[in-house]
Design an enzyme around this catalytic site. Sequence first.
Site, short mmCIF file in Angstrom:
data_model
loop_
_atom_site.label_atom_id
_atom_site.label_comp_id
_atom_site.label_asym_id
_atom_site.label_seq_id
_atom_site.Cartn_x
_atom_site.Cartn_y
_atom_site.Cartn_z
N HIS A 39 -9.03 -4.73 -8.86
CA HIS A 39 -8.71 -5.46 -7.42
C HIS A 39 -9.50 -3.97 -7.34
O HIS A 39 -10.28 -2.90 -7.69
CB HIS A 39 -7.24 -5.27 -6.66
N ASP A 58 -10.45 3.57 -4.74
CA ASP A 58 -9.99 3.73 -5.93
C ASP A 58 -10.01 3.29 -7.26
O ASP A 58 -9.53 4.55 -8.64
CB ASP A 58 -8.81 4.97 -5.59
N HIS A 59 -10.57 2.17 -8.16
CA HIS A 59 -10.68 1.44 -8.85
C HIS A 59 -12.01 1.15 -9.17
O HIS A 59 -11.99 0.67 -10.48
CB HIS A 59 -9.92 0.51 -8.79
N ASP A 61 -2.43 -1.83 -9.35
CA ASP A 61 -1.46 -1.25 -8.39
C ASP A 61 -0.59 -2.39 -8.30
O ASP A 61 -0.07 -2.86 -7.03
CB ASP A 61 -2.36 -0.70 -6.84
N HIS A 95 -9.81 -2.15 -4.85
CA HIS A 95 -10.04 -0.80 -3.65
C HIS A 95 -11.06 0.27 -4.51
O HIS A 95 -11.15 0.28 -5.82
CB HIS A 95 -8.46 -0.05 -4.03
N HIS A 109 -1.00 4.53 -11.82
CA HIS A 109 -1.19 5.74 -11.21
C HIS A 109 -0.32 6.14 -11.70
O HIS A 109 0.79 5.57 -12.28
CB HIS A 109 -0.97 5.58 -9.89
N HIS A 143 -0.35 -6.68 -3.80
CA HIS A 143 -1.53 -5.26 -3.04
C HIS A 143 -2.20 -5.66 -2.45
O HIS A 143 -2.53 -5.13 -1.83
CB HIS A 143 -1.39 -4.63 -4.89
#
Length: 257
Positions: A53, A57-58, A131, A55, A169, A111
């Site tokens: 996805h 942090d990905h 996530d 975001h 995570h 998410h």
Amino acid sequence: MLNIYPVYALKDNYIWIIHNQNYAVVVDPGIASPVIEYLELKKLRLSAILNTHHHADHTGGNKELLQSYAVPVYGPRNEFILSMTHPVSEGDQINLQEISLNLAVLDTPGHTRGHIAYFASNPINIVFCGDTLFSCGCGRIFEGTPQQMYQSLQKLSQLPDDTLIYCAHEYTLNNILFAKIVDPENVELIEREITAQKLRHKNIPTIPTPLSLEKKTNPFLRCTQPEIITHVQNNSANFPADPISVFAALRQSKNNF
Ligand code: ZN
Ligand code: FE
């Protein structure tokens, strides 16, 4: 031989590097430097980037990785990711020839609106679910609805029981604390906490976990269990009974946990 190596990055992310002796594919590189370090250490050539996805942090490491390695970037068809070259959605198959791995794409919205997961059944059952499904928990609902997230989790829970869940995570211990409040009599959950504590004390990842264990201990996969329903009803004014409402109430109380 296929190796799946966890790069622990940012606050609590896992960037998964799937590799053989020569080539590597990276899943959800939130940052590039520790990935490049591992590739250089092991003398691996990167052959693809997979994003679950949009975001940061990905995806935050995509750009820097692409400066060193000109590789395709697979990602969710229904989301905007600047560097994505191969948008994919459910029904698509990805043939990663360099590491001899075939991945099936699953739509897992909730998410985020277009979130996807990557499932492989050969040589073993594995899923990279970003996530969506976490170890003993699930992702927050940022863009989708509780119904979408519930259905995405149901879809993942229908994969073979021995599927290894590679989520993005390390949230296991905190998730277990919440699960114990919801499901206090669950003996397997108590055992799971002891196992997870031992691993974390030694700084070992608790991921991956088998789907079979998630089904027994993850409250978000257990919304039809009488003990979970009773707990949710005891803590809610509107007495939810159907699985999606139970799930929505659980997710809401986890948000405030
Ligand atoms: Zn996310
Ligand atoms: Fe994330």
